[in-house]
Design an enzyme around this catalytic site. Structure first.
Site, PDB file in Angstrom:
ATOM      1  N   HIS A  95     -15.943  34.457  87.581  1.00 13.43           N
ATOM      2  CA  HIS A  95     -15.446  33.024  87.375  1.00 13.43           C
ATOM      3  C   HIS A  95     -15.451  32.271  85.613  1.00 13.43           C
ATOM      4  O   HIS A  95     -14.319  31.425  85.875  1.00 13.43           O
ATOM      5  CB  HIS A  95     -16.749  32.369  87.844  1.00 13.43           C
ATOM      6  CG  HIS A  95     -17.152  32.095  89.068  1.00 13.43           C
ATOM      7  ND1 HIS A  95     -16.699  31.143  89.703  1.00 13.43           N
ATOM      8  CD2 HIS A  95     -17.962  32.992  89.788  1.00 13.43           C
ATOM      9  CE1 HIS A  95     -17.034  32.178  91.451  1.00 13.43           C
ATOM     10  NE2 HIS A  95     -17.920  33.261  91.022  1.00 13.43           N
ATOM     11  N   LYS A  98     -10.479  34.743  92.574  1.00 16.76           N
ATOM     12  CA  LYS A  98     -10.104  33.570  91.672  1.00 16.76           C
ATOM     13  C   LYS A  98      -9.047  33.362  91.342  1.00 16.76           C
ATOM     14  O   LYS A  98      -7.980  32.661  91.629  1.00 16.76           O
ATOM     15  CB  LYS A  98     -11.599  33.057  90.823  1.00 16.76           C
ATOM     16  CG  LYS A  98     -13.206  33.427  91.169  1.00 16.76           C
ATOM     17  CD  LYS A  98     -13.160  34.533  92.653  1.00 16.76           C
ATOM     18  CE  LYS A  98     -14.685  34.579  93.040  1.00 16.76           C
ATOM     19  NZ  LYS A  98     -15.154  35.671  93.404  1.00 16.76           N
ATOM     20  N   SER A 120     -22.459  31.471  89.367  1.00 21.81           N
ATOM     21  CA  SER A 120     -20.921  31.120  90.734  1.00 21.81           C
ATOM     22  C   SER A 120     -21.503  29.225  91.339  1.00 21.81           C
ATOM     23  O   SER A 120     -21.228  28.890  92.020  1.00 21.81           O
ATOM     24  CB  SER A 120     -21.040  32.020  91.607  1.00 21.81           C
ATOM     25  OG  SER A 120     -22.141  32.240  91.775  1.00 21.81           O
TER      26      SER A 120
END
Length: 415
Positions: free
Chosen positions: A234, A266, A206
């Site tokens: 992610h 996300k 991240s």
């Protein structure tokens, strides 16, 4: 009536004042519009936002909003309890089945937040031996955090804070291995005498924006008879031909990874987290993960909206393609300006600043120019490695990115 004046509170207040005086206290702006758009309203004028996790622009998609509104009308605002009490609602189960199908896994369990998925699942898995000690599972009930005998966790040094905290709560023996260093991990696994080994790693990191060597992690897990869990918060929705994450991107089959964790925050524009894997592993989490058992689930409207987001992301691959193209353009141009982007490869593009005070000042200067891009500093990153973490979405256009690059060039000239 005045509050009681005591030493512990004074020490805390003195520390906060010192941080404020140093200029390091976060000055996050109050945004007066949706923070899921590339342009936001702050302090009476428009600002460009380069830190939103709404990667695919789905948070405000009309189809997603309609699905959420219908669920809100049908189910109301909250869930009414935990999943094991009143709130095992059909829309929650539908979301679990949908994300499992999308990933190619047998089943999934959803949590109210991605953080809760990690801090609940890792300690739960470590409790297996303690369950087996209780009269051969005749009494299955949530236990206090604590590891049974025989477990060792092998944790990547740059894992997300939620994984780090999950590992700490497990109270197991822990060996940390250097970032992407498979030789070091192999040595640790070889030296371990633990009968049960558990490897945990982010898929996409991240704060650096690079990817874990998942094929090598899977191979080492097989070689050493270890369990493997990948936090792909992610990666899922962004990487791979079908957007199924770092496993698909690197050609790793779901059968090679025991558990695949992710979030709906996300790529899918909502909130919440999940852990997917073989059905019986997921079933074990349902009876042992404290953050699932003792917490209310997602609001039904969020669950319905996220399920629609997954459908849209799957049938509209241009969204992730554009986000990745934007990131590649920005990374190339930032490198040309002399900035270090730390080997990032995807939609997260960190720009290394260095000192904490310098990074805070860079954030303030960008804000003065109409750009919202908070910096990351210790303890989120190592001391002396503070950075501004830019996130490129499919909603940014080249003119907006070009203006950001112009401002970064001016910052460099001012220094």
């Amino acid at each position: 009536m005045p509050k009681i004046d005591h030493a512990p509170a004074r020490r805390i207040k003195d520390f906060v004042r010192a941080v404020r005086t140093s200029g390091l206290y976060p000055q996050n702006p109050v945004v007066n519009s949706a923070t899921t758009e590339p342009v936001v309203w702050v302090g009476g004028r428009d600002h460009l936002l380069f830190c939103s996790n709404n990667l695919l622009g789905l948070s405000n998609h009309p189809g997603v909003r309609e699905a959420a509104a219908k669920a809100l009308d049908r189910y109301g605002l909250g869930s009414g309890g935990s999943r094991q009490m009143a709130a095992n609602i059909d829309v929650h189960r539908a979301l679990e089945e949908r994300i499992a199908e999308f990933l190619g896994q047998e089943d999934a369990i959803c949590f109210a937040a991605g953080y809760m998925a990690n801090v609940g699942s890792v300690p739960a898995l470590m409790k297996l031996d303690r369950y087996l000690e209780i009269d051969q599972v005749k009494s299955v009930a949530p236990m206090e955090p604590g590891c049974g005998p025989g477990w060792e966790i092998f944790s990547e040094e740059l894992n997300h804070a939620s994984l780090v905290d999950g590992v700490r709560l497990a109270r197991a023996e822990v060996s940390r291995f250097p970032h992407r260093d498979m030789a070091a991990l192999a040595g640790l696994l070889e030296a371990s005498e633990a009968p049960s080994k558990f490897i945990v790693s982010d898929g996409v990191f991240s704060m650096d924006g690079d990817i874990a060597p998942v094929p090598e992690l899977a191979a080492l897990a097989r070689e050493h008879d270890a369990m493997l869990m990948i936090d792909d918060a992610h990666g899922v929705g962004m990487l791979g031909q079908g957007g199924r994450g770092s496993l698909e991107h690197l050609g790793v089959g779901t059968e090679e990874v025991d558990l695949q964790m992710g979030t709906f925050t996300k790529a899918f524009g909502g909130i919440g987290g999940y852990v997917a894997g073989d059905a019986e592993l997921v079933d074990f989490l349902r009876i042992s993960a404290r953050t699932y058992i003792f917490s209310a689930p997602l609001p039904p409207s969020i669950a319905a909206g996220v399920a629609e987001s997954i459908d849209i992301a799957e049938r509209e691959p241009w969204r992730r393609e554009k986000a990745l193209e934007n990131a590649a353009f920005f990374r190339r141009e930032a490198n040309a300006l002399g900035y270090d982007t730390l080997g990032s490869a995807f939609h997260i593009v960190p720009v290394l600043i260095g000192g904490e005070a310098e990074a805070a000042e860079a954030t303030r200067r960008l804000r003065h120019r109409g750009i919202v891009a908070p910096h990351a500093r210790f303890p989120a990153v190592p001391l002396g490695r503070a950075r501004i973490r830019f996130v490129m979405t499919c909603q940014h256009d080249r003119e907006q990115i070009g203006y950001l690059l112009k401002c970064l060039a001016e910052l460099r000239q001012a220094d």
